[in-house]
Design a protein around this motif. Structure first.
Motif, PDB file in Angstrom:
ATOM      1  N   UNK A 181       4.810   4.831   7.480  1.00 49.70           N
ATOM      2  CA  UNK A 181       6.053   5.088   7.067  1.00 49.70           C
ATOM      3  C   UNK A 181       6.332   4.338   5.954  1.00 49.70           C
ATOM      4  N   UNK A 182       5.901   3.204   5.619  1.00 43.81           N
ATOM      5  CA  UNK A 182       6.334   2.316   4.564  1.00 43.81           C
ATOM      6  C   UNK A 182       5.674   2.972   3.033  1.00 43.81           C
ATOM      7  N   UNK A 183       5.118   3.949   3.205  1.00 40.90           N
ATOM      8  CA  UNK A 183       4.641   4.560   2.088  1.00 40.90           C
ATOM      9  C   UNK A 183       3.017   4.798   2.049  1.00 40.90           C
ATOM     10  N   UNK A 184       2.567   5.769   1.117  1.00 42.93           N
ATOM     11  CA  UNK A 184       1.223   5.830   1.109  1.00 42.93           C
ATOM     12  C   UNK A 184       0.853   5.967  -0.514  1.00 42.93           C
ATOM     13  N   UNK A 185      -0.308   5.495  -0.761  1.00 39.13           N
ATOM     14  CA  UNK A 185      -0.616   5.462  -2.323  1.00 39.13           C
ATOM     15  C   UNK A 185      -1.070   6.698  -2.868  1.00 39.13           C
ATOM     16  N   UNK A 186      -0.852   7.288  -3.714  1.00 39.12           N
ATOM     17  CA  UNK A 186      -1.309   8.747  -4.369  1.00 39.12           C
ATOM     18  C   UNK A 186      -1.987   8.170  -5.581  1.00 39.12           C
ATOM     19  N   UNK A 187      -3.287   8.452  -5.500  1.00 41.73           N
ATOM     20  CA  UNK A 187      -4.079   7.990  -6.814  1.00 41.73           C
ATOM     21  C   UNK A 187      -4.870   9.168  -7.221  1.00 41.73           C
ATOM     22  N   UNK A 188      -4.467   9.603  -8.692  1.00 38.06           N
ATOM     23  CA  UNK A 188      -5.206  10.471  -9.398  1.00 38.06           C
ATOM     24  C   UNK A 188      -5.870  10.031 -10.348  1.00 38.06           C
ATOM     25  N   UNK A 244      -7.519   7.711   2.991  1.00 38.85           N
ATOM     26  CA  UNK A 244      -7.795   6.266   3.387  1.00 38.85           C
ATOM     27  C   UNK A 244      -6.889   5.878   4.558  1.00 38.85           C
ATOM     28  N   UNK A 245      -7.547   5.485   5.644  1.00 41.07           N
ATOM     29  CA  UNK A 245      -6.506   5.074   6.950  1.00 41.07           C
ATOM     30  C   UNK A 245      -6.974   3.869   7.104  1.00 41.07           C
ATOM     31  N   UNK A 246      -5.818   3.166   7.762  1.00 40.38           N
ATOM     32  CA  UNK A 246      -5.965   1.877   7.981  1.00 40.38           C
ATOM     33  C   UNK A 246      -5.550   1.565   9.438  1.00 40.38           C
ATOM     34  N   UNK A 247      -5.842   0.504  10.095  1.00 40.97           N
ATOM     35  CA  UNK A 247      -5.461   0.253  11.441  1.00 40.97           C
ATOM     36  C   UNK A 247      -4.754  -1.304  11.347  1.00 40.97           C
ATOM     37  N   UNK A 248      -3.751  -1.250  12.161  1.00 40.67           N
ATOM     38  CA  UNK A 248      -2.801  -2.115  12.113  1.00 40.67           C
ATOM     39  C   UNK A 248      -2.053  -2.327  13.581  1.00 40.67           C
ATOM     40  N   UNK A 282      -3.236   4.542  10.747  1.00 42.95           N
ATOM     41  CA  UNK A 282      -2.251   5.365   9.944  1.00 42.95           C
ATOM     42  C   UNK A 282      -2.972   5.844   8.551  1.00 42.95           C
ATOM     43  N   UNK A 283      -2.468   6.976   7.891  1.00 46.42           N
ATOM     44  CA  UNK A 283      -2.902   7.252   6.569  1.00 46.42           C
ATOM     45  C   UNK A 283      -2.135   6.579   5.490  1.00 46.42           C
ATOM     46  N   UNK A 284      -2.839   5.606   4.737  1.00 46.31           N
ATOM     47  CA  UNK A 284      -2.295   4.815   3.713  1.00 46.31           C
ATOM     48  C   UNK A 284      -2.651   5.225   2.307  1.00 46.31           C
ATOM     49  N   UNK A 285      -3.429   6.060   2.148  1.00 52.27           N
ATOM     50  CA  UNK A 285      -3.827   6.269   0.423  1.00 52.27           C
ATOM     51  C   UNK A 285      -4.560   7.903   0.614  1.00 52.27           C
ATOM     52  N   UNK A 286      -4.446   8.395  -0.582  1.00 47.41           N
ATOM     53  CA  UNK A 286      -5.021   9.714  -0.890  1.00 47.41           C
ATOM     54  C   UNK A 286      -5.395   9.443  -2.295  1.00 47.41           C
ATOM     55  N   UNK A 287      -6.846  10.023  -2.307  1.00 45.06           N
ATOM     56  CA  UNK A 287      -7.325   9.367  -3.859  1.00 45.06           C
ATOM     57  C   UNK A 287      -7.837  10.712  -4.409  1.00 45.06           C
TER      58      UNK A 287
END
Length: 207
Positions: free
Chosen positions: A64-71, A190-194, A199-204
């Motif tokens: 919910x705090x945001x996901x990184x979009x990397x291209x 990319x997913x992270x556990x907290x 949660x999904x935290x990034x798409x590369x």
């Protein structure tokens, strides 16, 4: 004499076991990955959301705090592909076409790089170990580490799905990538556990 033979036999068995463990370091991660219901639930939610372009399902799994979009243009700009992208976005900005509009750039289209979804069985996906540097490297700078982690993996020959786990168990990733002429291309989620949540935290996207 019998005692001596037993000792020698024990030493040989121990040596063979150590060699087997060193030869296949992925086996421990395979056991971990297949018994974690939180990871399986997260992946299946992502898989279904992307395959069906289901925005509501996507928002449930996205951080919910945001996901990184990397291209990144790992294969070069090819005459001008625009600017590279390394930025955190509010997941709610995704539209019904399952794209993130990017100012002055081509929209970030998620399903383009994940052609093998949906996948019904998370447990059957091959597993690899992420380079340990991922725990101390910003996700937007993971491209070289992903290449290092996937180099030599048979999945990268055809771009077949593979799951990667970090040694710390904090991060894991789903990849559909290929290594062509020593260049990694494809898509990685990319997913992270907290706090026991994944949660999904990034798409590369590596082009």
């Amino acid at each position: 004499m019998l005692t001596r033979l037993l000792i020698i036999g024990t030493l040989i068995f121990s040596s063979i076991s150590c060699l087997a463990e060193n030869k296949n370091p992925v086996s421990i991660q395979q056991t971990t990955g297949t018994t974690d219901p939180a990871l399986e639930t997260a992946f299946l939610s992502f898989s279904t959301a992307v395959a069906n372009k289901n925005v509501n399902e996507f928002l449930k799994i996205a951080a919910p705090e945001g996901i990184y979009l990397v291209r990144l243009f790992t294969s070069g700009t090819l005459g001008g592909r625009g600017s590279e992208l390394r930025k955190r976005f509010d997941p709610k900005t995704i539209n019904q076409e399952f794209e993130f509009p990017i100012a002055k750039q081509t929209p970030y289209n998620i399903d383009t790089f994940f052609q093998n979804l949906p996948i019904k069985s998370f447990k059957k996906l091959p597993r690899r170990t992420l380079s340990p540097e991922v725990d101390t490297t910003n996700i937007t700078e993971w491209a070289p580490l992903l290449k290092k982690s996937l180099k030599g993996a048979p999945e990268t020959e055809e771009g077949n799905p593979v799951v990667l786990f970090s040694n710390s168990s904090k991060y894991w990733a789903y990849a559909e990538t290929q290594i062509i002429d020593d260049i990694l291309v494809g898509g990685v989620a990319v997913f992270a556990r907290e706090n026991d949540k994944v949660k999904l935290v990034a798409l590369i996207e590596l082009l």
